[in-house]
Design an enzyme around this catalytic site. Sequence first.
Site, PDB file in Angstrom:
ATOM      1  N   ASP A  33       0.825  -1.215   0.000  1.00  0.00           N
ATOM      2  CA  ASP A  33       0.000   0.000   0.000  1.00  0.00           C
ATOM      3  C   ASP A  33       0.854   1.258   0.000  1.00  0.00           C
ATOM      4  O   ASP A  33       2.037   1.214   0.342  1.00  0.00           O
ATOM      5  CB  ASP A  33      -0.866   0.051   1.264  1.00  0.00           C
ATOM      6  CG  ASP A  33      -1.892  -1.053   1.304  1.00  0.00           C
ATOM      7  OD1 ASP A  33      -2.193  -1.626   0.245  1.00  0.00           O
ATOM      8  OD2 ASP A  33      -2.391  -1.331   2.418  1.00  0.00           O
ATOM      9  N   TYR A  81       5.688  -9.940   7.426  1.00  0.00           N
ATOM     10  CA  TYR A  81       5.597  -8.494   7.617  1.00  0.00           C
ATOM     11  C   TYR A  81       6.008  -8.138   9.036  1.00  0.00           C
ATOM     12  O   TYR A  81       5.851  -8.941   9.961  1.00  0.00           O
ATOM     13  CB  TYR A  81       4.165  -7.992   7.379  1.00  0.00           C
ATOM     14  CG  TYR A  81       3.832  -7.784   5.925  1.00  0.00           C
ATOM     15  CD1 TYR A  81       4.087  -6.569   5.299  1.00  0.00           C
ATOM     16  CD2 TYR A  81       3.261  -8.801   5.169  1.00  0.00           C
ATOM     17  CE1 TYR A  81       3.770  -6.374   3.964  1.00  0.00           C
ATOM     18  CE2 TYR A  81       2.946  -8.622   3.830  1.00  0.00           C
ATOM     19  CZ  TYR A  81       3.209  -7.393   3.234  1.00  0.00           C
ATOM     20  OH  TYR A  81       2.907  -7.200   1.912  1.00  0.00           O
TER      21      TYR A  81
END
Lengths: 245, 245
Positions: A51, A111
């Site tokens: 993103d 992540y």
Amino acid sequence: MKIKLYIAYDGTKYCGWQVQKNAISVQQTLQDSIESVFGERYLLTGCSRTDSGVHAKRFCCSVSIADDVNIPAEKIPIALNHYLPDDVSVLEASYISDDFHPRYDAKYKEYEYLILNDTIKDPFLTNKVFHYPKKLDVDKMNMATKCFIGKHDFAAFMSSGSSVEDTVRTIKYFTVSEHENIVKINVAADGFLYNMVRILVGTLIDVSNGKIAIEDIPSIIEQKDRKKAGFTAPPQGLYLNKIVY
Amino acid sequence: MKIKLYIAYDGTKYCGWQVQKNAISVQQTLQDSIESVFGERYLLTGCSRTDSGVHAKRFCCSVSIADDVNIPAEKIPIALNHYLPDDVSVLEASYISDDFHPRYDAKYKEYEYLILNDTIKDPFLTNKVFHYPKKLDVDKMNMATKCFIGKHDFAAFMSSGSSVEDTVRTIKYFTVSEHENIVKINVAADGFLYNMVRILVGTLIDVSNGKIAIEDIPSIIEQKDRKKAGFTAPPQGLYLNKIVY
């Protein structure tokens, strides 16, 4: 010939990895530098979309180039870095077989989410952490992560705007740790839905604050309703940390 | 009433601490936030001038405010940080006696200089380190530091443009250490001349590269000629690290 690249980037100024109209992407920036070095425009394939504002410490991508290109792999990072802006860096390059695919071949991805958990902000961590002043309960957050590990339908942890149909994913590990005033959240899975890590992090923070009870998490997963899960934590704390093939 | 503040700042966008015409200083930025909180414009006194682009992890400054101000010291950092941009942060505040002076009362100051010693740049350290790709000889640099420790006339290690007359300073400690791909230089003294730390760092790098021999350093100090010392290392690696009263 196919080249596999590992790159790192500070995502602050980018709309994410993927090329978009009217915004600057990491993909386009890297394609520009490849064109400067190899003299032709090639399309890159990435391991993931990230993103806007999200960072990557080790993002993998690949590019198929003309067979007559003759640059030793170890020279490629320095050549590309010469043309790249300061916020994108090529860490490693290698020639790889033509059937390699950065996304489909990944076994799992990790992540990392960084929270500056301090009443005082840190000028050296601007846009690199989520500054959250209220003291977090790391033990409680760690207990909550246990509810997510394994194979689940994570539909409740996906932002709208995604066209994905299969929302089942398998979380391999999910941990919360404290390092002075930094709370670090690491989560690995075979794949992630749109905003999934950021919603998981927001849910853990809501658990810490008592807004969500740990014992309610299984039913929140079960109900597949985005509104029942926690808030979407902001992008600047999120890093694509590792990809394993 | 006098308030003592400890602040941290990323100096990238500033002309340094001190107010200047046609450029934004940290002093002016902090004075703006003090005016927003206390309703009046007050002049700050800093412990040091820092150059354009130089950072501070713990800079000390003081301000005399009206006697009827009645804010508990522990609330001051959060109040000021509310008005400050992301690259300046107030870490601590305390009320202190009127005769305190941040510069004159300092026993010594410590600067830290960070070098990213790697062929590959790091997008998360842009403007926060000096990126120097060629492998540094840390042992040799450490040996060179020994020549500078103690009381010396550092005229050869001062950029022109300073009006200082007494160029004798006493270096308390001076060390070089390696932490993965970061070389960290720490130097403490009772005071520093204009660009002194950056010229000392440039001299150590020139020693590592064989441009300056360790045995020539005493005579370089002796000759008081700026041209004989090493280059001026860039500002982005430099941090005012500590000030001891």
